[in-house]
Scaffold this motif. Structure first.
Motif, PDB file in Angstrom:
ATOM      1  N   ASN A   1       0.818  -1.207   0.000  1.00  0.00           N
ATOM      2  CA  ASN A   1       0.000   0.000   0.000  1.00  0.00           C
ATOM      3  C   ASN A   1       0.855   1.262   0.000  1.00  0.00           C
ATOM      4  O   ASN A   1       0.539   2.244  -0.691  1.00  0.00           O
TER       5      ASN A   1
ATOM      6  N   ASP B   1      -5.602  -3.073  -7.491  1.00  0.00           N
ATOM      7  CA  ASP B   1      -6.287  -2.447  -6.363  1.00  0.00           C
ATOM      8  C   ASP B   1      -7.300  -3.386  -5.729  1.00  0.00           C
ATOM      9  O   ASP B   1      -7.578  -3.299  -4.530  1.00  0.00           O
TER      10      ASP B   1
ATOM     11  N   ARG C   1       2.611   1.670  -3.519  1.00  0.00           N
ATOM     12  CA  ARG C   1       1.672   2.036  -4.566  1.00  0.00           C
ATOM     13  C   ARG C   1       1.232   3.491  -4.412  1.00  0.00           C
ATOM     14  O   ARG C   1       1.207   4.249  -5.382  1.00  0.00           O
TER      15      ARG C   1
END
Length: 458
Positions: free
Chosen positions: A53, A122, A56
């Protein structure tokens, strides 16, 4: 929310996105990740989620994250009005903005890789558009052929009377309990579109009623209980950590679909449900349990994905997957989207879209920028097929319990083999561990062809 509040709401969403983005890419997180050491499997998995996370999010400029939040908030309102007015042209300009922003985000995240894969990641970490396209290309021809063969046969009877709302809600509550929903840590309410939210000790679902279609209420409830049971079934040690939620949208959908379809629409369970409906509503025009099983699984033409039967549902999803992948790749212009939708729908379903709200404007997802979300619906069905095959092998007398309205053998197996682990494993590892082998479309196709072949005498 008042209709006129949309612009202000969009500004608020943009401001919040900017603040949250800054917190998520705080350099200290990167420093901590560099120093962190995993001492066991759980720590290793937590670090995997946190690192993924952080890395990204750090690739997406704050200005872009803010613009996405603001624009998608505005686009939702525009889509709602355009859908009500059957006016595709009114929606296309802001959809173009959403697509452009998501393409910019995808490029920032993907680098030299496929931009669509960055968006798909995602919702289904590790999946690629190419992998899913190969799986879906194997599904589509057999689904089209099965649909065509079914529709050549006489259709089972339909329900044809009024079913009072109080009775529907009472029976849907009983169904939720039958499938293991813990109402001490959850609740059931009504909404226009059913959904599940929350995790751990606070999981909530909604359902809906229709006077002529109680199945919409019953199976929406069972579907959302599948999502909720996944969240409630995660080991308590993972709560309030990155592992304390369902690992992906595809795995989440596998739980809702196996609860709803392979279990809830099985011959054994519908036999029990038939008796429950007769107790609640009296004689409702279906002669016996076999006829009721056919009615519950009736295949008929329709435009709407969320109302589609098991045979046709994935065709709706595959259409959207191919179109959105082409949009992100630049192979399909936003201005040509409606025509492409209508052409593909006619090819797969054999009849023409009659109005935009039954076609390109029916779903909210693209207005909210959720590119990469749609394929997880069909991936969840594929996963459910694999899990169901393994479940039947592990619990050979499963139907004896289902025929009494007792799903505990099935739901217990799913909890012990999949749900309790939360995000401990990757999505593919999660399914492989539970099903005893890697995901494949084969079990789903075999299940559909066997089930509907028997119902329709194919």
């Amino acid at each position: 929310m008042p209709a006129g509040a949309t612009p202000q709401r969009a500004e608020e969403h943009g401001a919040m996105a900017n603040i949250l983005h800054a917190r998520r890419i705080d350099p200290r997180v990167g420093e901590w990740l560099a120093q962190a050491e995993a001492i066991d499997e759980v720590a290793k998995a937590n670090l995997r989620h946190i690192r993924r996370n952080f890395e990204r999010t750090a690739k997406v400029p704050a200005k872009l994250a803010t613009a996405l939040a603001k624009t998608t908030s505005l686009a939702h309102g525009v889509w709602a009005r355009a859908r009500a007015d059957e006016d595709v042209a009114a929606f296309l300009p802001i959809l173009q903005e959403v697509v452009d922003l998501r393409k910019e985000e995808a490029a920032a995240v993907a680098g030299n890789a496929d931009p669509y894969d960055a968006l798909l990641d995602d919702y289904e970490a590790g999946a690629t558009g190419a992998q899913l396209a190969a799986m879906f290309d194997a599904l589509r021809p057999r689904l089209v052929a099965l649909r065509a063969a079914i529709l050549e046969q006489p259709a089972p009877a339909q329900l044809n009377q009024i079913f009072d709302e109080a009775g529907q809600l009472a029976l849907s509550h009983k169904l939720a309990l039958a499938f293991g929903y813990d109402v001490q840590n959850g609740r059931i309410d009504q909404a226009v579109h059913p959904f599940s939210s929350g995790s751990g000790l606070d999981v909530r679902i909604t359902t809906r009623t229709s006077a002529h279609d109680p199945f919409g209420c019953f199976y929406s409830t069972v579907h959302e209980v599948g999502h909720a049971a996944y969240e409630q079934g995660i080991d308590a040690q993972h709560l309030l950590t990155p592992l304390g939620r369902g690992v992906s949208m595809g795995v989440h959908e596998s739980q809702s679909r196996i609860y709803e379809n392979q279990l809830g629409r099985s011959r054994a369970f519908t036999g029990w449900l038939y008796g429950q409906m007769r107790d609640m509503f009296g004689d409702f025009g279906i002669a016996d349990e076999d006829a009721f099983f056919a009615t519950v699984n009736r295949v008929s033409d329709g435009f709407i994905r969320t109302e589609a039967d098991e045979v046709q549902y994935n065709l709706h999803v595959l259409l959207r997957f191919d179109l959105e992948r082409a949009l992100i790749a630049g192979d399909l212009a936003v201005g040509d989207l409606e025509a492409a939708w209508n052409d593909r729908f006619a090819a797969d379903f054999g009849f023409a879209v009659d109005r935009p709200s039954n076609g390109v404007l029916q779903d909210v997802h693209w207005s909210e920028g959720l590119f990469g979300y749609f394929p997880t619906y069909s991936l969840g069905n594929v996963y459910a097929g694999c899990l169901h095959e393994a479940l039947r092998k592990a619990v050979p007398d499963l139907d004896s319990g289902l025929a009494k309205g007792d799903t505990s053998q099935a739901t217990g197996w799913l909890r012990d083999n999949l749900q309790k682990y939360g995000g401990l494993r990757t999505p593919v590892e999660t399914i492989t561990h539970a099903a005893g082998g890697p995901p494949s479309e084969g079990p789903l196709l075999a299940y559909l062809e066997d089930k509907f072949g028997a119902i329709y005498g194919l």
